[in-house]
Design a protein around this motif. Structure first.
Motif, mmCIF file in Angstrom:
data_model
loop_
_atom_site.group_PDB
_atom_site.id
_atom_site.type_symbol
_atom_site.label_atom_id
_atom_site.label_comp_id
_atom_site.label_asym_id
_atom_site.label_seq_id
_atom_site.Cartn_x
_atom_site.Cartn_y
_atom_site.Cartn_z
ATOM 1 N N VAL A 35 32.583 51.809 20.382
ATOM 2 C CA VAL A 35 33.234 50.018 19.641
ATOM 3 C C VAL A 35 34.187 50.395 21.217
ATOM 4 C CG1 VAL A 35 34.441 48.628 18.559
ATOM 5 C CG2 VAL A 35 32.598 50.050 17.724
ATOM 6 N N PHE A 36 34.348 51.532 20.996
ATOM 7 C CA PHE A 36 36.283 51.660 22.024
ATOM 8 C C PHE A 36 35.425 51.542 23.276
ATOM 9 C CE2 PHE A 36 38.774 53.762 24.149
ATOM 10 C CZ PHE A 36 40.097 53.415 24.446
ATOM 11 N N MET A 37 34.522 52.439 23.330
ATOM 12 C CA MET A 37 33.572 52.420 25.107
ATOM 13 C C MET A 37 32.779 51.050 24.802
ATOM 14 S SD MET A 37 31.550 56.513 25.007
ATOM 15 C CE MET A 37 30.100 55.412 24.410
ATOM 16 N N ILE A 38 33.025 50.288 24.441
ATOM 17 C CA ILE A 38 31.810 48.665 24.716
ATOM 18 C C ILE A 38 33.658 48.019 25.085
ATOM 19 C CG2 ILE A 38 31.332 46.685 23.877
ATOM 20 C CD1 ILE A 38 29.585 48.631 22.229
ATOM 21 N N VAL A 39 34.233 48.323 24.037
ATOM 22 C CA VAL A 39 35.605 47.445 24.714
ATOM 23 C C VAL A 39 35.957 47.922 26.179
ATOM 24 C CG1 VAL A 39 38.015 46.684 24.101
ATOM 25 C CG2 VAL A 39 36.162 47.216 22.089
ATOM 26 N N SER A 40 36.140 49.158 26.539
ATOM 27 C CA SER A 40 37.096 49.767 27.671
ATOM 28 C C SER A 40 36.143 49.188 28.332
ATOM 29 C CB SER A 40 36.879 51.256 26.875
ATOM 30 O OG SER A 40 38.388 51.505 26.318
ATOM 31 N N ALA A 41 34.433 49.461 28.832
ATOM 32 C CA ALA A 41 33.891 48.940 29.602
ATOM 33 C C ALA A 41 34.417 47.185 30.048
ATOM 34 C CB ALA A 41 32.868 48.910 29.125
ATOM 35 N N PRO A 81 46.359 42.991 14.576
ATOM 36 C CA PRO A 81 45.169 42.826 15.556
ATOM 37 C C PRO A 81 43.292 42.832 15.257
ATOM 38 C CG PRO A 81 46.934 44.573 15.941
ATOM 39 C CD PRO A 81 46.693 43.299 14.878
ATOM 40 N N VAL A 82 42.613 42.293 16.130
ATOM 41 C CA VAL A 82 41.359 41.442 15.806
ATOM 42 C C VAL A 82 40.197 43.369 16.005
ATOM 43 C CG1 VAL A 82 39.426 41.332 16.441
ATOM 44 C CG2 VAL A 82 41.236 39.420 16.327
ATOM 45 N N ARG A 83 39.851 44.137 14.660
ATOM 46 C CA ARG A 83 39.362 44.965 14.666
ATOM 47 C C ARG A 83 37.824 45.272 14.089
ATOM 48 N NH1 ARG A 83 40.324 47.598 10.427
ATOM 49 N NH2 ARG A 83 42.320 46.431 8.535
ATOM 50 N N TYR A 102 40.614 30.240 8.835
ATOM 51 C CA TYR A 102 41.493 31.148 8.400
ATOM 52 C C TYR A 102 41.138 31.883 9.535
ATOM 53 C CZ TYR A 102 39.869 29.456 3.931
ATOM 54 O OH TYR A 102 39.731 28.873 2.929
ATOM 55 N N PRO A 103 42.536 32.887 9.468
ATOM 56 C CA PRO A 103 42.338 33.752 11.047
ATOM 57 C C PRO A 103 41.535 34.819 10.316
ATOM 58 C CG PRO A 103 44.611 34.103 9.452
ATOM 59 C CD PRO A 103 43.208 32.577 8.512
ATOM 60 N N ILE A 104 40.674 35.349 11.505
ATOM 61 C CA ILE A 104 39.403 36.349 12.387
ATOM 62 C C ILE A 104 40.250 37.550 12.163
ATOM 63 C CG2 ILE A 104 38.006 36.987 14.007
ATOM 64 C CD1 ILE A 104 37.672 34.131 14.270
ATOM 65 N N VAL A 105 40.118 38.938 11.904
ATOM 66 C CA VAL A 105 41.011 39.637 11.119
ATOM 67 C C VAL A 105 39.913 40.959 12.133
ATOM 68 C CG1 VAL A 105 42.676 39.509 9.513
ATOM 69 C CG2 VAL A 105 40.662 40.118 8.894
ATOM 70 N N GLY A 106 38.710 40.661 12.371
ATOM 71 C CA GLY A 106 37.387 41.958 12.435
ATOM 72 C C GLY A 106 36.434 41.201 12.885
ATOM 73 N N THR A 109 42.260 39.561 22.874
ATOM 74 C CA THR A 109 43.272 39.654 23.713
ATOM 75 C C THR A 109 43.204 40.939 24.219
ATOM 76 O OG1 THR A 109 44.691 40.310 22.717
ATOM 77 C CG2 THR A 109 44.898 37.995 22.873
ATOM 78 N N MET A 110 42.720 41.612 25.530
ATOM 79 C CA MET A 110 43.129 43.034 25.650
ATOM 80 C C MET A 110 43.667 43.758 25.558
ATOM 81 S SD MET A 110 40.089 42.518 27.743
ATOM 82 C CE MET A 110 40.393 43.859 28.448
ATOM 83 N N LYS A 111 45.357 43.330 25.359
ATOM 84 C CA LYS A 111 46.643 43.915 24.712
ATOM 85 C C LYS A 111 46.436 43.705 23.370
ATOM 86 C CE LYS A 111 51.682 43.278 24.826
ATOM 87 N NZ LYS A 111 52.972 42.615 24.444
ATOM 88 N N GLU A 112 46.059 43.119 22.640
ATOM 89 C CA GLU A 112 45.431 43.778 21.563
ATOM 90 C C GLU A 112 44.219 44.721 20.798
ATOM 91 O OE1 GLU A 112 48.142 40.161 18.359
ATOM 92 O OE2 GLU A 112 45.537 39.692 19.911
ATOM 93 N N GLU A 113 43.212 44.362 22.026
ATOM 94 C CA GLU A 113 41.937 44.992 21.705
ATOM 95 C C GLU A 113 42.261 46.840 21.904
ATOM 96 O OE1 GLU A 113 39.709 44.069 19.452
ATOM 97 O OE2 GLU A 113 40.573 42.319 19.354
ATOM 98 N N LEU A 114 43.013 46.884 22.790
ATOM 99 C CA LEU A 114 42.585 48.576 23.524
ATOM 100 C C LEU A 114 44.757 49.181 23.093
ATOM 101 C CD1 LEU A 114 41.320 47.428 26.856
ATOM 102 C CD2 LEU A 114 40.535 48.201 24.861
#
Length: 161
Positions: free
Chosen positions: A6-12, A32-34, A126-130, A156-161
């Motif tokens: 997942v981290f690799m997908i988000v990073s890409a 942060p969404v996770r 409702y807020p999305i948390v993940g 958001t890039m800031k919160e996801e990475l």
């Protein structure tokens, strides 16, 4: 392995956006969404005082704590929380057999109802948390190529990475 993937997908996705100069819409969220595992989701079933109440629909995990009178312990829709209840929402059912992510065999009318409720109720209130692993990963643990973090609500890039 799944979290690394997942981290690799988000990073890409982040690198692609940076390389092509694409700006990502930035929405502020309190959490942060996770990626949320099924086991973790089960802990947010409304049974513990002071703890948030989560439920997933279509692989998107919502914090439904503000609807505690509907989703809290002993409340009418408590059966839906702590899991992905997509089928139950589509069928407007509390039958234990429907408390699953599986939409196999649903009618077109039920699928349309699911989309209306997903957008008009859950995303609106409702807020999305993940996201559940099924939303981000395929059954074999490989990345879901159709999942694009930058297209997800509250990304958001800031919160996801």
């Amino acid at each position: 392995m799944q979290c690394t993937t997942v981290f690799m997908i988000v990073s890409a996705a982040a690198l692609v956006c940076l390389a092509c100069g694409t700006k990502v819409k930035e929405k502020k969220t309190s959490t942060p969404v996770r990626l949320i595992t099924e086991e973790e989701l089960e802990m947010y079933d409304g049974s513990r005082d002071g703890q948030p109440i989560y439920m997933a629909v279509k692989g998107v995990v919502f914090d439904v704590t503000t609807g505690k009178e509907f989703y809290g312990k002993g409340a009418p829709y408590n059966a839906l929380v702590g899991k992905d209840s997509t089928r139950a929402v589509a069928k407007m059912s509390l039958d234990p057999a429907d408390l699953t992510h599986d939409t196999t065999g649903l009618t077109e009318e039920q699928l349309q109802s699911l989309d209306r409720i997903f957008t008009g109720t859950y995303k609106a209130k409702y807020p999305i948390v993940g996201y559940t692993a099924r939303h981000v990963l395929n059954e074999d643990g490989s990345p879901n190529k159709n999942f694009k973090p930058e297209d997800q609500p509250h990304f958001t890039m800031k919160e996801e990475l």
